[in-house]
Design a protein around this motif. Structure first.
Motif, PDB file in Angstrom:
ATOM      1  N   GLN A  36      -8.422  57.277 -57.936  1.00  0.00           N
ATOM      2  CA  GLN A  36      -7.095  57.314 -57.340  1.00  0.00           C
ATOM      3  C   GLN A  36      -7.116  58.070 -56.015  1.00  0.00           C
ATOM      4  O   GLN A  36      -6.455  57.673 -55.044  1.00  0.00           O
ATOM      5  CB  GLN A  36      -6.103  57.957 -58.306  1.00  0.00           C
ATOM      6  N   GLU A  37      -7.889  59.164 -55.965  1.00  0.00           N
ATOM      7  CA  GLU A  37      -7.954  59.943 -54.733  1.00  0.00           C
ATOM      8  C   GLU A  37      -8.488  59.093 -53.588  1.00  0.00           C
ATOM      9  O   GLU A  37      -7.983  59.143 -52.455  1.00  0.00           O
ATOM     10  CB  GLU A  37      -8.847  61.176 -54.931  1.00  0.00           C
ATOM     11  N   HIS A  38      -9.495  58.272 -53.885  1.00  0.00           N
ATOM     12  CA  HIS A  38     -10.061  57.395 -52.847  1.00  0.00           C
ATOM     13  C   HIS A  38      -9.034  56.353 -52.419  1.00  0.00           C
ATOM     14  O   HIS A  38      -8.889  56.082 -51.212  1.00  0.00           O
ATOM     15  CB  HIS A  38     -11.315  56.708 -53.384  1.00  0.00           C
ATOM     16  N   PHE A  40      -5.761  56.575 -52.659  1.00  0.00           N
ATOM     17  CA  PHE A  40      -4.691  57.235 -51.899  1.00  0.00           C
ATOM     18  C   PHE A  40      -5.067  57.290 -50.424  1.00  0.00           C
ATOM     19  O   PHE A  40      -4.263  56.986 -49.532  1.00  0.00           O
ATOM     20  CB  PHE A  40      -4.460  58.675 -52.387  1.00  0.00           C
ATOM     21  N   THR A  41      -6.315  57.692 -50.168  1.00  0.00           N
ATOM     22  CA  THR A  41      -6.777  57.839 -48.787  1.00  0.00           C
ATOM     23  C   THR A  41      -6.892  56.491 -48.097  1.00  0.00           C
ATOM     24  O   THR A  41      -6.492  56.322 -46.931  1.00  0.00           O
ATOM     25  CB  THR A  41      -8.140  58.554 -48.761  1.00  0.00           C
ATOM     26  N   GLU A  42      -7.442  55.487 -48.835  1.00  0.00           N
ATOM     27  CA  GLU A  42      -7.660  54.168 -48.237  1.00  0.00           C
ATOM     28  C   GLU A  42      -6.357  53.501 -47.836  1.00  0.00           C
ATOM     29  O   GLU A  42      -6.242  52.923 -46.745  1.00  0.00           O
ATOM     30  CB  GLU A  42      -8.420  53.275 -49.216  1.00  0.00           C
ATOM     31  N   GLY A  44      -3.199  55.057 -47.953  1.00  0.00           N
ATOM     32  CA  GLY A  44      -2.190  55.958 -47.430  1.00  0.00           C
ATOM     33  C   GLY A  44      -0.858  55.847 -48.138  1.00  0.00           C
ATOM     34  O   GLY A  44       0.206  55.831 -47.501  1.00  0.00           O
ATOM     35  N   SER A  46       1.657  56.827 -51.825  1.00  0.00           N
ATOM     36  CA  SER A  46       1.942  57.884 -52.793  1.00  0.00           C
ATOM     37  C   SER A  46       1.377  57.519 -54.165  1.00  0.00           C
ATOM     38  O   SER A  46       1.148  56.331 -54.458  1.00  0.00           O
ATOM     39  CB  SER A  46       3.448  58.087 -52.909  1.00  0.00           C
TER      40      SER A  46
END
Length: 257
Positions: A36-38, A40-42, A44, A46
Motif C-alpha cells: 500500500q505504501e508503494h 500511495f506513492t505511485e 498519489g 489517500s
C-alpha cells in the motif's frame, strides 16, 4: 444545453490503471500487488481511495485480498470459469434451465468440432489432446464417476482447441455450466444413483473416437455431423435422468483464489 459528464472518482482511476496492467500482461496470475505504501506513492492517493480501488478490482475477480503476515492483493486473470460463474448467475436470474444450455451447445459445439478438423495444425494442436481424453475414458470405463468426468473433458477440449479465442471463452463457459449440471445428475447422491448404463457409456466412447477420426481426416462436415448426432443423444440421456430445473449457479465451482 450543457451536457454534464461525471468526472471519474479517484478510486476508479486507480482501479482502471491497475486493471490495465493486469489485462495487458504487465501483471500476471499469482502476482502480488505492491505494498500500500508503494501504491500511495505511485498514484498519489489517500488510503481510503486506494482501498476502494482494490475493492473494485476484487469485485471484478481480478484480485483477491489475503490477510495476515503474508497478506496482499493477489492478481487473477479472467478465465472461462469466472465467465461461467457470471453467466450461470444471469441464467439463474432469468430462470433458464439445463435444457436451454444443452440446446445452445447442440448448435454451437459442433461448429467447434468442424473448426478443429479444419485446422491445418490439427495433428499437433488438436489430435493429441482429444486422444488423451479418449484414452482416459477407456482406462476409467469401470469407474462411472471418472468416466463421466473424462467424457465431459472431451467436449470441453473440442471447444478449447478450436482456435478461436472468443468462441473458446463463451462456448467454453457454457460447457462448464453444462458439465456442472451433468456431474450433479450422475453423482451418487442423485435420484438416478449416478449410474449411466454401460451401453450408453460405450456408445459415447465410440462416438468420441469417430469424431476424432473425422478431425484427423480433416473432414469438417463429418465432424460437425457426428458431433450433432452424439450431442443429441447425450442430451436426451442426461435430461431424462436429471430434474430439468433452473440453472444453479452454485454448482459451477468457484475459482481458487
Amino acid at each position: 444545453m450543457v451536457r454534464r459528464v461525471r468526472a471519474p472518482r479517484v478510486a476508479e482511476v486507480v482501479a482502471s490503471a491497475i486493471r490495465d496492467d493486469i489485462l495487458s500482461g504487465r501483471l500476471t496470475e499469482g502476482d502480488v500487488l505492491p505494498t500500500q505504501e508503494h501504491l500511495f506513492t505511485e498514484f498519489g492517493v489517500s488510503p481510503p481511495a486506494l482501498r476502494e480501488a482494490i475493492r473494485i478490482l476484487e469485485t471484478e475477480g481480478l484480485v483477491s485480498v489475503r490477510r495476515g503476515n503474508v497478506g496482499g492483493a493477489v492478481v487473477h486473470l479472467p478465465s472461462a470459469r469466472r465467465t461461467a460463474q457470471m453467466i450461470a448467475m444471469v441464467l439463474q436470474s432469468r430462470s433458464a434451465t439445463p435444457a436451454d444450455v444443452s440446446e445452445a451447445l447442440l448448435h454451437l459445439e459442433p461448429i467447434c468440432a468442424g473448426m478443429c478438423a479444419a485446422r491445418p495444425d490439427r495433428m499437433s494442436e488438436v489430435v493429441p489432446y482429444l486422444q488423451d481424453e479418449i484414452d482416459l475414458q477407456s482406462t476409467s470405463f469401470a469407474d462411472t464417476a471418472r468416466f463421466v468426468s473424462n467424457a465431459r473433458r472431451f467436449h470441453e477440449m473440442l471447444v478449447a482447441r478450436c482456435g478461436n479465442e472468443p468462441m473458446i471463452l463463451l462456448i467454453g463457459a457454457l460447457e462448464l455450466i453444462w458439465s456442472a449440471h451433468e456431474a450433479g445428475v450422475w453423482s451418487d447422491d442423485s435420484p438416478g444413483g449416478g449410474r449411466p448404463e454401460a451401453a450408453t457409456m460405450r456408445a459415447a466412447l465410440r462416438d468420441h473416437r469417430r469424431i476424432l477420426d473425422a478431425v484427423i481426416d480433416g473432414d469438417s462436415a463429418r465432424a460437425v455431423r457426428l458431433a450433432q448426432k452424439h450431442l443429441a443423444a447425450a442430451r436426451r440421456h442426461t435430461l431424462a435422468c436429471g430434474a430439468d430445473t433452473t440453472i444453479e449457479a452454485k454448482l459451477v465451482s468457484r475459482p481458487d483464489h
